[in-house]
Structure formats: structure tokens, C-alpha cells
Design a protein around this motif. Structure first.
Motif, short mmCIF file in Angstrom:
data_model
loop_
_atom_site.label_atom_id
_atom_site.label_comp_id
_atom_site.label_asym_id
_atom_site.label_seq_id
_atom_site.Cartn_x
_atom_site.Cartn_y
_atom_site.Cartn_z
N LEU A 178 46.88 55.53 9.02
CA LEU A 178 47.92 55.39 8.00
C LEU A 178 49.29 55.17 8.64
O LEU A 178 49.41 55.15 9.87
N ILE A 179 50.29 55.02 7.80
CA ILE A 179 51.68 54.87 8.25
C ILE A 179 52.46 56.04 7.67
O ILE A 179 52.61 56.17 6.45
N ILE B 131 43.45 57.42 -0.58
CA ILE B 131 43.42 58.83 -0.22
C ILE B 131 42.23 59.48 -0.93
O ILE B 131 42.14 59.47 -2.16
N THR B 132 41.32 60.07 -0.14
CA THR B 132 40.11 60.68 -0.71
C THR B 132 40.13 62.20 -0.66
O THR B 132 39.35 62.85 -1.35
N VAL C 134 52.74 71.31 5.19
CA VAL C 134 52.24 70.11 5.84
C VAL C 134 50.94 69.69 5.17
O VAL C 134 50.28 70.51 4.50
N TYR C 135 50.54 68.42 5.38
CA TYR C 135 49.41 67.87 4.64
C TYR C 135 48.53 67.05 5.57
O TYR C 135 49.01 66.27 6.38
N GLU C 136 47.23 67.27 5.42
CA GLU C 136 46.22 66.51 6.14
C GLU C 136 45.54 65.57 5.15
O GLU C 136 45.07 66.01 4.09
N PHE C 137 45.52 64.29 5.46
CA PHE C 137 44.99 63.30 4.53
C PHE C 137 43.70 62.70 5.07
O PHE C 137 43.58 62.40 6.26
N ILE D 86 45.33 62.62 -4.41
CA ILE D 86 44.02 62.00 -4.22
C ILE D 86 43.89 60.82 -5.17
O ILE D 86 44.23 60.91 -6.35
N GLY D 87 43.42 59.70 -4.63
CA GLY D 87 43.30 58.48 -5.43
C GLY D 87 44.44 57.52 -5.25
O GLY D 87 44.37 56.37 -5.70
N ASP D 88 45.52 57.97 -4.58
CA ASP D 88 46.65 57.06 -4.33
C ASP D 88 46.20 55.93 -3.41
O ASP D 88 45.47 56.14 -2.43
#
Length: 468
Positions: A454-455, A367-368, A443-446, A329-331
Motif C-alpha cells: 500500500l501507500i 482492505i479486507t 495504530v492500524y494494521e491493514f 474494511i471494504g475501502d
């Protein structure tokens, strides 16, 4: 004893001819060399023995025959023997002939290792490795055999096999070179071909406005509880009826029009069921409420595999990459935008589509929120592990010359996905196959703002800001 003294006993040495490699259909590491020769007419021989040293096996291989030519077997791949021949009769054996020319031995390839099979929808994806040794002749192709009978030829080391859903099979493979076919490999793992997968959710379908719970629907005025309905002043409890004045229920009394059931009362438009009341759009069943897309029935996916690379912003706004599992988060990451892409606060992205994409560009975003989970099944697009996602990840798709957002689980051969290239351009990648992988993966949900397109793995994907 000299050969002259032996004129009436053993034969004379043959005159050596030409040695030739015989590679065709020779088993791996069991090559053959054929030698020609001419017998000496003196002291006729009844048999001949050809011999050659094999440097691979560190031994002399021999063969016997009654006439030229003679074929010697057993040579290892890459051996370079020269051949000599002796002649024999009942009286003895001649001296060896002169040595022949040198030949290089070749055979079919070594046996490939067993392939690896992966079940997909109505097909199986099978991969294997090239044989460790090509037998001294270049590999020209492979033959894949299914345990249910069919065989398939290919020049690569993978093949997508059409299969009937819910059937199980194994696979074997052989390699082909200039000397023909190797032995078949051992059998692959057994796989059961998958039936087609249809995601059970799609905003804006069941729960999106203006659907089942939209304002003009079941609970809207002037429906069941509207003023002129059951409880209107001239209705059941009106003054001239059963409770007419001046009795107990007279107009100024309990049921009088200005009281309990009057328009501004309990069931009047601003009351319990009125539009902004209990069932009104912002209320219990309104899009952002209990049944809104990110709510109870919202897609649980939007998941990017742990090793798929997210395109992030490096120093001086450079392009860098970070595994999904390492993103925090914050990236600062790169998002994507283009002309005609409406704000997600006003337009549901699942309803967006277009026949063209103009002025695609990358834009910074942050990323929040990150929601990690574990999926038992993931997929790779075209078998590329860089393009690995859950079956519910939303991705930019082109189908029938129309761009739209769809989940990866509905991708099919012939679709195109949109990729950002290293040179900064965007292009389409044709979907040839979808590889389904049964393996627990993180797996990750952003969630990102202000832009959440996003890419990931170089592909343009959509995330969850609108529904958060």
C-alpha cells in the motif's frame, strides 16, 4: 532672559552633529543611540545632556557626559528618535540644540522560547521556534547548547545532536542577528538518549521454512522412526530373538513383522511421525501452523499511525487520501506493484530483494481486515509527522543499492525509502534521521487483497496478506 544677557552665566547651546544607532550587542529592547555635537566656546560648559523621545516606551531617555559623543540607552526596538543636546555649567543650562537626524533603533533578538527535545537512537532531535521579535535585524542563525557542555551552530530551527546512549540532557538555544547573540532560552525538557533498537523477529529467520521444523529436519523420515530403525523387522522384536516363534510372541503374534511395528504400522512412514503426519510441513510446526509468521511469535506490528494518510481510490479512479484511523474494511485503496514482484503465496516477501525496480505502478486493491492497537512508541522519518509509523511497520527500503522489505525500526541514516509523488512518479527519499516519539498512539494494521503493498504517508509499505 536672552542668551545675550546670559553671556557671562550659562553656556550657549551646542551645535548638533549626527545621531547613530548602536545595535551591536545591545540587549533586546534596550537599544542605544550615539550623538555627536560641538560645544560653543562661549561660557564654557562642564557637562552636556543628550535627550530623545522613545515611542516604544513612551518616555524620554537621557544621558550626560563631559564631551562629545554621548550615548543614550534604553530605546525600544523600532523607535525612531531625534536627539537634542544641552550644555551646563555652574551658572545654568543652555537652550536645547537643534534636533539631530532620526535613527531607527535595533538590538539583538528577543529571547527564543525553550526548545523541545526528543530522544532518538544515539542522538537527540531538538526543535524550537524563531524569536517573536528579530530586534530589527534579520536572524542569521542559532546556537544550541547542551547541558553536558557542547554547543552547535545552525541556520535552521531544528538540530540533531549526537549523544551517548542512556545519557540525559537538556538544551537551550539563542538566536543570532546582525547585532550578535540574544540571551539563551530556558531549558528544554530533559531527554535520555536511546540505545540502538534491534527488532527481535525477522521472517524468514527463526520460524520460516525451511528452518527449524522443515520436513527434512528432526522429524523427517528416514530419521528416528524410519522403517529400518529401532523397530524394523530384523530388530529387537524380530522372530529369531527373545520373542521368537512359536511362543507367545511368535511372528503372527503381537510383535510379528506385519503387526504393530511393521512398516505400515504405528511408526511407518505414513504413520505418526511421517511427512504428512504430526510434524510434517502442514502439521503442528509447519509454516502456516502454530509457529508460522502470523502465529504466536509473528511480528505484532505492521502498524500505521492514526494520522498517517492512506492513498485511496476516489471517484473515477482519482487519487484521494484518508487518515489510517478513518479507513474501513471494504475501502478501495491504491496498491503498488512492479516487475519481478512474485506472488506472496509462493515467495516470502522478506526474502525478496532486487538491485532495481522497473515499471512501478499503482493498482487497485481492497482492505479486507483491520487490526487496531495502541503503541507507546512510534517514529517519524526525517521528523516528518506525515511519515509516522510503529517501529515494526514493514516498508520498502533501498540500502547499498539493493531494494528489500525491512521494518521501520531498523532504518538508519543513509537508507532510502520509496515515495509516490503527486505527479504519479516514484522517487527515493534519503533517511537523514529517525525521530522516536514516546507517546501512546492508535495504530492500524491493514490486510488488503489482491495486492497488499500500500501507500501510507506517500511511502510504499507492506502489509500482512501472506501471513494472514
Amino acid at each position: 532672559m536672552s542668551q545675550g544677557a546670559n553671556d557671562f552665566l550659562a553656556p550657549y547651546a551646542p551645535i548638533i552633529g549626527t545621531a547613530t544607532n548602536v545595535g551591536t550587542n545591545r540587549p533586546y529592547n534596550n537599544g542605544a543611540v550615539t550623538i555627536t555635537f560641538t560645544p560653543d566656546d562661549r561660557n564654557a560648559a562642564t557637562s552636556f545632556t543628550a535627550s530623545g523621545f522613545c515611542s516604544v516606551h513612551n518616555t524620554i531617555h537621557t544621558a550626560t557626559g563631559s564631551a562629545s559623543p554621548i550615548t543614550i540607552t534604553g530605546f525600544g526596538v523600532g523607535a525612531t528618535p531625534t536627539i537634542t543636546v544641552t550644555a551646563s555649567n555652574d551658572n545654568g543650562t543652555s537652550l536645547p540644540s537643534a534636533a539631530s537626524n532620526s535613527v531607527t533603533v535595533t538590538t539583538v533578538t528577543s529571547t527564543p522560547a525553550a526548545p523541545v527535545a526528543t530522544a532518538q537512537t544515539n542522538q537527540d532531535y531538538v526543535t524550537w521556534s524563531a524569536p517573536e521579535n528579530n530586534g530589527g535585524s534579520s536572524v542569521t542563525g542559532y546556537i544550541l547548547k547542551s547541558s553536558d557542555g557542547p554547543t552547535y551552530s545552525t541556520t535552521g530551527t531544528s538540530y540533531t545532536v549526537p549523544e551517548t546512549a542512556n545519557t540525559a540532557q537538556t538544551y537551550q538555544v539563542l538566536a543570532v542577528n546582525g547585532n550578535q547573540n540574544s540571551a539563551y532560552s530556558g531549558s528544554s525538557n530533559s531527554v535520555t538518549t536511546l540505545a540502538p533498537f534491534f527488532p527481535p523477529f525477522f521472517p524468514p529467520a527463526f520460524f520460516s521454512p525451511p528452518g527449524f521444523f522443515s520436513p527434512p529436519s528432526f522429524f523427517s523420515p528416514p530419521a528416528f522412526f524410519s522403517p529400518p530403525a529401532f523397530f524394523s523387522p530384523p530388530g529387537f522384536f524380530s522372530p529369531p530373538a527373545f520373542f521368537s516363534p512359536p511362543s507367545f510372541f511368535s511372528p503372527p503374534g503381537f510383535f510379528a513383522p506385519p503387526n504393530f511395528f511393521s512398516p505400515p504400522g504405528f511408526f511407518s512412514p505414513p504413520g505418526f511421525f511421517s511427512p504428512p503426519g504430526f510434524f510434517s510441513p502442514p502439521g503442528f510446526f509447519s509454516p502456516p501452523g502454530f509457529f508460522s509468521p502470523p502465529g504466536f511469535f509473528s511480528p505484532p506490528g505492521f502498524c500505521i499511525d492514526q494520522d498517517t494518510l492512506i492513498t485511496i481510490i476516489g471517484e473515477n479512479n482519482t487519487i484521494e487520501y484518508k487518515k489510517a484511523s478513518d479507513v474501513q474494511i471494504g475501502d478501495n485503496v491504491w496498491g503498488v506493484t512492479w516487475d519481478g514482484l512474485d506472488s506472496e503465496f509462493s515467495v516470502d516477501p522478506y526474502t525478496w530483494s532486487s538491485s532495481e525496480l522497473n515499471n512501478l505502478a499503482i493498482v487497485p486493491t481492497v482492505i479486507t481486515n483491520i487490526i487496531p492497537s495502541v503503541k507507546e512508541v512510534t517514529l517519524c522519518i526525517n521528523g516528518n509527522p506525515a511519515h509516522r509509523f510503529s517501529l515494526e511497520q514493514t516498508i520498502l527500503v533501498k540500502r547499498n543499492n539493493t531494494y528489500f522489505f525491512g521494518v521501520t525500526g531498523i532504518l538508519e541514516p543513509g537508507d532510502e525509502v520509496i515515495s509516490r509523488n503527486e505527479d504519479g512518479s516514484f522517487s527515493s527519499i534519503l533517511v537523514n534521521e529517525i525521530q522516536i516519539i514516546d507517546e501512546n498512539r492508535n495504530v492500524y494494521e491493514f490486510d488488503a487483497a489482491p495486492n497488499d503493498i500500500l501507500i501510507a504517508g506517500g511511502l510504499v509499505v507492506h502489509n500482512r496478506k501472506y501471513f494472514a
